[in-house]
Write a protein that holds these residues in place. Structure first.
Motif, short mmCIF file in Angstrom:
data_model
loop_
_atom_site.label_atom_id
_atom_site.label_comp_id
_atom_site.label_asym_id
_atom_site.label_seq_id
_atom_site.Cartn_x
_atom_site.Cartn_y
_atom_site.Cartn_z
N UNK A 188 0.86 -1.20 0.00
CA UNK A 188 0.00 0.00 0.00
C UNK A 188 0.89 1.24 0.00
N UNK A 189 0.24 2.40 -0.19
CA UNK A 189 0.98 3.65 -0.07
C UNK A 189 1.24 3.93 1.42
N UNK A 190 2.34 4.56 1.73
CA UNK A 190 2.55 4.95 3.13
C UNK A 190 1.62 6.10 3.51
N UNK A 191 1.26 6.18 4.78
CA UNK A 191 0.54 7.35 5.28
C UNK A 191 1.58 8.41 5.61
N UNK A 192 1.65 9.44 4.82
CA UNK A 192 2.58 10.53 5.09
C UNK A 192 1.78 11.74 5.53
N UNK A 193 1.70 11.94 6.83
CA UNK A 193 0.82 12.97 7.39
C UNK A 193 1.66 14.17 7.81
N UNK A 194 1.23 15.33 7.36
CA UNK A 194 2.01 16.52 7.68
C UNK A 194 1.09 17.70 7.97
N UNK A 195 1.66 18.70 8.61
CA UNK A 195 0.93 19.95 8.83
C UNK A 195 1.72 21.14 8.28
N UNK A 196 2.83 20.85 7.61
CA UNK A 196 3.65 21.89 7.00
C UNK A 196 3.49 21.82 5.49
N UNK A 197 3.31 22.95 4.86
CA UNK A 197 3.18 22.97 3.40
C UNK A 197 4.23 23.90 2.81
N UNK A 198 4.76 23.52 1.70
CA UNK A 198 5.80 24.32 1.07
C UNK A 198 5.23 25.55 0.38
N UNK A 199 4.05 25.39 -0.20
CA UNK A 199 3.52 26.44 -1.06
C UNK A 199 2.20 26.99 -0.53
N UNK A 200 1.96 28.25 -0.82
CA UNK A 200 0.69 28.89 -0.44
C UNK A 200 -0.49 28.11 -1.02
N UNK A 201 -0.36 27.69 -2.27
CA UNK A 201 -1.47 27.01 -2.95
C UNK A 201 -1.79 25.68 -2.28
N UNK A 202 -0.73 24.97 -1.85
CA UNK A 202 -0.96 23.68 -1.19
C UNK A 202 -1.80 23.87 0.07
N UNK A 203 -1.39 24.86 0.87
CA UNK A 203 -2.13 25.12 2.10
C UNK A 203 -3.56 25.54 1.78
N UNK A 204 -3.69 26.43 0.83
CA UNK A 204 -5.01 26.95 0.48
C UNK A 204 -5.94 25.82 0.05
N UNK A 205 -5.43 24.92 -0.76
CA UNK A 205 -6.26 23.79 -1.22
C UNK A 205 -6.68 22.92 -0.04
N UNK A 206 -5.72 22.68 0.84
CA UNK A 206 -5.99 21.83 1.99
C UNK A 206 -7.09 22.47 2.87
#
Lengths: 363, 264, 190
Positions: free
Chosen positions: A215-233
């Motif tokens: 399976x895919x690993x669960x890679x859980x994070x609360x840090x985002x590199x880009x403004x767009x990534x955070x905004x989408x989340x």
């Protein structure tokens, strides 16, 4: 498999802290992480006495920061984990809850409000509304139940676990020192006997199979590199939150058909508000009563028509305008005058509310 | 055409996220390779949870084919302790920098050590805060220039560098494993990490490994200066080796079987 | 008039004020009334006066604390001063007879007062330990919403483990309760 903590239902006369411990047991909570602070302590005391009998865990941590983050760990591992705190402890708790908000972790925190700011009193208050609803560095994507009685404490502690695990937002039971320490009658019950099905708890890490192979690993994070990534989340989370509102928002009202003055209160103060409205009605004064049960999300849609119908609004709280601000925000644009009977850190009696209503009507 | 000199990646590394995001010359890749090889050697990929902190360590959030949680600054150990308490079959690895371990998360480190929590903590000591641009850390050497000690660390004003493993060794009960390795000796470092994982798997107690590491970006050093700093200056202040191995008595103190010693 | 009574009790730590409140409300709850009891606690109590707020009613109790009690009980020198804030013109002030002077000083001509020689009775006729049970009896007599038997059952729940070890304690507590009851109900009959 240990026996059920509560068979059927039982009447009891106990303190609110004991009620919370029983409710968490009945809800199938697996572990409590906690750090001592008054007036929350006896939740831990009762839990540590009863939990081993039902194979439940406890860890006393080094501070509330750790209590919050170990609770985060517990839910990541797929267990019904909770903690309890108050006042300055609630301040420290916010760091972990902001992570829970970002990562959609179903933590449950019982808050027994005490006086504030700072150490203040250990007794009672309603000053942790802002903090509990909006304590993180974000928008407050949380669910906050404000309880008014031991029955509420029992019902909503159980419900908090289900709401948290169903919608994946950190969930709070907002009580206070009075509710913690007072004794009053309560009916405790096995949720199953009331048809309450506990939400399934699914682990977010430690999943079956080898990551990257099965399976895919669960890679859980609360840090985002880009403004767009955070905004989408966040956009996705906010959308989920808004879709959830009609399903979780709760409130109660009475005597609101012909009221000249609408009294709004939450938590234990709503009891006094209700009693005051009853007395005022007996005396021929047309008073109505509204109580938000969920402070977050706030029942603004329910409140708006009631507020529009009333001629005046009186917000009563043991804080200086924390509830009033929510009310005003909900009613923006409405012309009904809003005033407050604001007593930060003080208990409020029906007599005081009657006096405040009479004064408001005179003014 | 296959490259003949392609370096061998540990099996637990996630190839899709390589090359990794660390700066050229950074020590993280070496330490994470040692960790990867140790996980491979023990065959524990299926049950290992990796937690990383804030700071450069957070860049490892998608580094492995392991379920991974990137937490807050200093809070990785509590999150993993929370997991371990309810899922004891899992192996939890708490990975962080010196700031997360010794400054903002120091209370968690001390408390986990005292409780002998079953967690393997790996601390990357590169003598400064890398992600935020090279400020003084608890590990900054006396006289060392950083962004917040531009004239060199004045120990009269800011204290002396913390000796993390020595601190943990002083407070942890019997059963703890404590060591300091270095990227200058990868074989030894991997050995320490593997023993640290085993210590948790066998339920003996906390495992704490500090790894001396390099940050040529913020140190503003070339390759030769980087290695001289690690092997000479850092090694002189932070001696490598094992400080505590399970079962041994603490210096001059009673060992296992004494009141308060955990049962095995 | 439907039952709706508010009682504030105050004394020094160790005088058993909180036990009286707990036994009284627990018995009221078991007898089918609505009851609520809240102590003061923590920093508020450490080194200060111990205060208990009791409410018994036919309707669910609204606010946990109240501004004015129907009955206010002061059992120590400091308590006399402390409970002044809960005392109104219609309040019955119950106090230990040894505090007569302080009560006169602080309350002047409070219309409804009941001095109870509980300390003296406990020390001379019974045992200092049952001082608070005498006070409990006074309140039961004064309010009249509980039968003596109901209070005895509440005592049994609270102290049953002690009675089991030393059955003479049960008799001692019952006598203290009875004695207090007479002191309270005599006043109540007036």
């Amino acid at each position: 498999m240990a026996a059920k903590p509560i068979e059927g239902e039982q009447r009891a006369f106990m303190t609110g802290n004991e009620v919370v411990a029983w409710a968490a047991l009945a809800a199938g909570a697996d572990i409590m992480y906690g750090y001592p602070i008054t007036p929350q302590n006896e939740i831990m005391h009762y839990w540590t006495r009863m939990a081993p009998r039902y194979d439940r865990g406890f860890l006393q941590t080094e501070d509330e920061i750790s209590a919050g983050f170990t609770t985060v760990g517990g839910v990541l591992a797929g267990k019904r984990a909770f903690t309890a705190t108050a006042g300055p402890g609630n301040v420290l708790m916010q760091e972990a809850m902001s992570m829970a908000e970002m990562m959609r972790l179903p933590t449950v925190v019982v808050v027994t409000q005490r006086g504030g700011p700072s150490t203040a009193t250990v007794i009672y208050s309603q000053q942790e509304l802002n903090l509990t609803c909006f304590g993180g560095n974000g928008e407050g994507l949380r669910i906050v139940y404000s309880t008014s009685s031991h029955q509420d404490l029992f019902n909503y502690t159980i419900k908090a676990f289900n709401t948290a695990w169903k919608y994946r937002f950190p969930t709070f039971v907002l009580g206070d020192g009075y509710q913690s320490k007072m004794r009053e009658p309560v009916t405790i019950y096995d949720p199953a006997t009331r048809g309450i099905v506990m939400e399934e708890c699914r682990p977010m890490v430690g999943l079956p199979g080898i990551a990257g192979i099965d399976r895919e690993p669960a890679h859980l994070r609360n840090t985002y590199n880009l403004e767009d990534e955070l905004y989408d989340r966040l956009t996705a989370s906010i959308k989920d939150y808004q879709a959830m509102i009609p399903e979780v928002v709760e409130w109660e009202a009475c005597a609101v058909d012909d009221d000249e003055i609408l009294v709004i209160a939450h938590g234990v103060v709503s009891r006094a508000a209700r009693a005051a409205v009853d007395s005022l009605r007996e005396a021929g004064i047309k008073a109505g009563y509204f109580r938000p049960i969920t402070l977050r999300p706030f029942p603004e849609e329910a409140l708006q028509p009631l507020a529009a119908r009333a001629q005046r609004i009186l917000v009563v709280e043991s804080a200086h305008g924390q509830l009033e601000r929510q009310v005003r925000a909900s009613l923006y644009g409405l012309e009904t005058p809003v005033s407050g009977y604001l007593r930060p850190g003080m208990g409020i009696t029906p007599e005081e509310i009657i006096g405040a209503v009479q004064q408001t009507l005179r003014s | 055409m296959a490259l003949a000199a392609q370096p061998q990646m540990p099996r637990v590394w996630r190839a899709e996220t390589k090359p990794h995001k660390f700066c050229p010359g950074c020590g993280h890749g070496i330490i994470l390779k040692a960790l990867g090889e140790a996980i491979d050697a023990l065959g524990i990929q299926e049950r290992t949870i990796f937690g990383c902190d804030i700071g450069c360590s957070l860049l490892s959030w998608d580094f492995f084919n392991l379920d991974t949680i990137q937490t807050h600054h200093g809070r990785t150990t509590p999150v993993l302790v929370g997991i371990k308490r309810v899922r004891p079959e899992l192996v939890v690895v708490s990975y962080m920098g010196d700031g997360g371990a010794y400054a903002i998360g120091a209370q968690h480190l001390v408390s986990s050590a005292v409780r002998n929590d079953l967690v393997t903590i790996i601390v990357v000591n590169n003598t400064q805060y890398g992600m935020t641009g090279g400020q003084m850390a608890p590990t900054t050497l006396p006289g060392q220039k950083t962004e917040t000690t531009p004239y060199g660390r004045d120990v009269k004003l800011t204290g002396r560098p913390i000796l993390g493993p020595e601190l943990v060794a002083a407070v942890a009960p019997p059963g703890a494993y404590v060591a300091r390795g270095s990227i200058a000796n990868v074989v030894q470092l991997k050995n320490f990490i593997q023993k640290g994982l085993l210590n948790q798997i066998e339920g003996r107690g906390i495992a704490f490994i500090e790894a001396l590491s390099a940050c040529p970006t913020n140190w503003r050093t070339n390759a030769a200066e980087t290695w001289r700093f690690i092997e000479k200056e850092m090694a002189a202040y932070f001696p490598t080796g094992e400080l505590r191995t399970p079962g041994e008595a603490k210096n001059g103190q009673a060992g296992e079987g004494t009141p308060g010693a955990p049962e095995h | 008039m439907p039952l709706n009574i508010k009682i504030a009790l105050a004394g020094e730590g160790g005088q058993g004020v909180q036990s009286v409140a707990e036994i009284l409300t627990e018995a009221a709850y078991r007898a089918g009334h609505q009851a609520l009891y809240i102590p003061n606690f923590g920093v508020e109590q450490r080194g200060g006066v111990s205060v208990a707020f009791v409410q018994v009613s036919e309707q669910p109790v609204s606010a946990p604390k109240f501004t004015t009690g129907d009955i206010v009980v002061a059992l120590s020198y400091r308590a006399v001063e402390r409970v002044k804030q809960y005392t109104g013109a219609a309040t019955t002030l119950v106090y230990d007879a040894s505090l007569e002077e302080e009560v006169r000083e602080v309350y002047g001509d409070q219309p409804r007062k009941l001095a109870v020689p509980a300390l003296e009775i406990a020390q001379k006729e019974m045992h200092p330990r049952v001082f608070n049970v005498i006070i409990l009896g006074v309140l039961v007599g004064l309010t009249g919403f509980l039968k003596q038997q109901e209070v005895k059952e509440a005592l049994e729940r609270q102290f049953g483990h002690k009675f089991a070890r030393d059955p003479s304690l049960r008799d001692l507590n019952y006598r203290a309760l009875e004695r207090g009851y007479q002191l309270g109900s005599r006043r109540g009959a007036k």
